[in-house]
Write a protein that holds these residues in place. Structure first.
Motif, mmCIF file in Angstrom:
data_model
loop_
_atom_site.group_PDB
_atom_site.id
_atom_site.type_symbol
_atom_site.label_atom_id
_atom_site.label_comp_id
_atom_site.label_asym_id
_atom_site.label_seq_id
_atom_site.Cartn_x
_atom_site.Cartn_y
_atom_site.Cartn_z
ATOM 1 N N MET A 1 -54.458 -100.292 39.175
ATOM 2 C CA MET A 1 -54.509 -101.463 39.830
ATOM 3 C C MET A 1 -52.847 -101.264 40.768
ATOM 4 S SD MET A 1 -54.349 -105.322 38.778
ATOM 5 C CE MET A 1 -55.923 -105.505 38.101
ATOM 6 N N THR A 2 -53.164 -101.705 41.966
ATOM 7 C CA THR A 2 -52.058 -101.606 43.117
ATOM 8 C C THR A 2 -51.166 -102.931 42.985
ATOM 9 O OG1 THR A 2 -53.396 -102.544 44.915
ATOM 10 C CG2 THR A 2 -53.397 -100.109 44.441
ATOM 11 N N ILE A 3 -49.987 -102.646 43.326
ATOM 12 C CA ILE A 3 -49.322 -104.023 43.578
ATOM 13 C C ILE A 3 -49.937 -105.173 44.390
ATOM 14 C CG2 ILE A 3 -47.106 -104.964 44.516
ATOM 15 C CD1 ILE A 3 -46.704 -103.377 42.051
ATOM 16 N N LYS A 4 -50.565 -104.634 45.485
ATOM 17 C CA LYS A 4 -51.441 -105.849 46.364
ATOM 18 C C LYS A 4 -52.374 -106.481 45.444
ATOM 19 C CE LYS A 4 -49.608 -105.663 50.555
ATOM 20 N NZ LYS A 4 -48.752 -106.712 50.847
ATOM 21 N N GLU A 5 -53.163 -105.667 44.816
ATOM 22 C CA GLU A 5 -54.115 -106.141 43.853
ATOM 23 C C GLU A 5 -53.627 -107.151 42.767
ATOM 24 O OE1 GLU A 5 -57.524 -102.882 43.682
ATOM 25 O OE2 GLU A 5 -55.951 -102.633 42.367
ATOM 26 N N ILE A 6 -52.530 -106.897 42.172
ATOM 27 C CA ILE A 6 -51.695 -107.584 41.160
ATOM 28 C C ILE A 6 -51.351 -108.927 41.928
ATOM 29 C CG2 ILE A 6 -49.657 -107.898 39.698
ATOM 30 C CD1 ILE A 6 -50.077 -104.723 39.285
ATOM 31 N N GLU A 7 -50.891 -108.599 43.172
ATOM 32 C CA GLU A 7 -50.327 -109.786 43.959
ATOM 33 C C GLU A 7 -51.338 -110.959 44.152
ATOM 34 O OE1 GLU A 7 -48.830 -110.336 48.391
ATOM 35 O OE2 GLU A 7 -47.435 -109.160 47.293
ATOM 36 N N LYS A 8 -52.483 -110.384 44.551
ATOM 37 C CA LYS A 8 -53.652 -111.232 44.839
ATOM 38 C C LYS A 8 -54.080 -112.072 43.606
ATOM 39 C CE LYS A 8 -58.330 -111.186 47.113
ATOM 40 N NZ LYS A 8 -59.243 -110.248 47.751
ATOM 41 N N LYS A 9 -54.211 -111.227 42.611
ATOM 42 C CA LYS A 9 -54.649 -112.118 41.309
ATOM 43 C C LYS A 9 -53.624 -113.029 40.730
ATOM 44 C CE LYS A 9 -57.829 -108.589 39.669
ATOM 45 N NZ LYS A 9 -58.817 -108.375 38.566
ATOM 46 N N THR A 10 -52.149 -112.689 40.942
ATOM 47 C CA THR A 10 -51.115 -113.481 40.583
ATOM 48 C C THR A 10 -51.393 -114.806 41.371
ATOM 49 O OG1 THR A 10 -49.871 -111.629 39.729
ATOM 50 C CG2 THR A 10 -48.843 -113.768 40.257
ATOM 51 N N LEU A 11 -51.384 -114.741 42.445
ATOM 52 C CA LEU A 11 -51.457 -115.910 43.505
ATOM 53 C C LEU A 11 -52.501 -116.744 43.314
ATOM 54 C CD1 LEU A 11 -50.119 -114.254 47.046
ATOM 55 C CD2 LEU A 11 -49.010 -115.750 45.240
ATOM 56 N N ALA A 12 -53.932 -116.227 42.387
ATOM 57 C CA ALA A 12 -55.083 -117.043 42.257
ATOM 58 C C ALA A 12 -54.855 -117.760 41.026
ATOM 59 C CB ALA A 12 -56.119 -116.081 42.231
ATOM 60 N N LEU A 13 -53.623 -117.360 40.283
ATOM 61 C CA LEU A 13 -53.448 -118.046 39.047
ATOM 62 C C LEU A 13 -53.230 -119.662 39.379
ATOM 63 C CD1 LEU A 13 -51.380 -115.620 37.161
ATOM 64 C CD2 LEU A 13 -53.790 -116.070 36.916
ATOM 65 N N ASN A 14 -53.281 -120.529 37.993
ATOM 66 C CA ASN A 14 -52.953 -121.891 38.197
ATOM 67 C C ASN A 14 -51.454 -122.040 38.118
ATOM 68 O OD1 ASN A 14 -52.398 -122.348 35.439
ATOM 69 N ND2 ASN A 14 -54.245 -122.264 34.903
ATOM 70 N N ALA A 15 -51.011 -122.941 38.351
ATOM 71 C CA ALA A 15 -49.356 -123.011 38.339
ATOM 72 C C ALA A 15 -48.928 -122.826 36.949
ATOM 73 C CB ALA A 15 -48.910 -124.875 38.758
ATOM 74 N N LEU A 16 -49.445 -123.176 35.898
ATOM 75 C CA LEU A 16 -48.931 -123.179 34.617
ATOM 76 C C LEU A 16 -48.804 -121.660 34.150
ATOM 77 C CD1 LEU A 16 -50.054 -126.125 32.495
ATOM 78 C CD2 LEU A 16 -47.776 -125.496 33.320
ATOM 79 N N ASP A 17 -50.084 -121.016 34.459
ATOM 80 C CA ASP A 17 -50.069 -119.574 34.325
ATOM 81 C C ASP A 17 -48.985 -118.608 35.158
ATOM 82 O OD1 ASP A 17 -52.127 -119.686 32.466
ATOM 83 O OD2 ASP A 17 -53.647 -119.348 33.829
ATOM 84 N N LYS A 18 -48.774 -118.888 36.556
ATOM 85 C CA LYS A 18 -47.823 -118.504 37.225
ATOM 86 C C LYS A 18 -46.731 -118.572 36.708
ATOM 87 C CE LYS A 18 -50.162 -119.208 41.506
ATOM 88 N NZ LYS A 18 -49.863 -119.939 42.855
ATOM 89 N N ILE A 19 -46.108 -119.994 36.126
ATOM 90 C CA ILE A 19 -44.700 -120.079 35.626
ATOM 91 C C ILE A 19 -44.544 -119.210 34.313
ATOM 92 C CG2 ILE A 19 -43.502 -121.927 34.127
ATOM 93 C CD1 ILE A 19 -44.618 -123.924 36.073
ATOM 94 N N HIS A 20 -45.638 -118.995 33.536
ATOM 95 C CA HIS A 20 -45.643 -118.356 32.375
ATOM 96 C C HIS A 20 -45.408 -116.962 32.662
ATOM 97 C CE1 HIS A 20 -46.436 -116.685 28.274
ATOM 98 N NE2 HIS A 20 -47.080 -115.941 28.774
ATOM 99 N N LEU A 21 -45.985 -116.335 33.789
ATOM 100 C CA LEU A 21 -45.734 -114.970 34.287
ATOM 101 C C LEU A 21 -44.456 -114.753 34.741
ATOM 102 C CD1 LEU A 21 -47.167 -112.317 34.729
ATOM 103 C CD2 LEU A 21 -48.009 -113.065 37.005
#
Length: 71
Positions: A1-21
């Protein structure tokens, strides 16, 4: 998985999951360097020894806090 793919999936997370990450990522970066830790321990021991010998004077907490507030 590339950084761009990780970034895209990360930005699609809900706020709580983003905070946890973000918390997980930050804590993974906050690993102490053993050499730096040893250097600080040595420095603290040397300063305390100098204080006990009267070579180093203590500053009252109230003065330190006053000085910080002025800045």
């Amino acid at each position: 998985m590339t950084i761009k793919e990780i970034e895209k999936k990360t930005l699609a997370l809900n706020a709580l999951d983003k905070i946890h990450l973000v918390e997980k990522l930050l804590s993974s970066l906050d690993k102490p360097d053993p050499e730096i830790e040893q250097a600080w321990i040595k420095e603290a021991e040397e300063r305390f020894a100098a204080y006990e010998k009267g070579e180093l004077k203590a500053i009252p907490l109230e003065k330190v806090l006053r000085d910080i507030k002025r800045k």
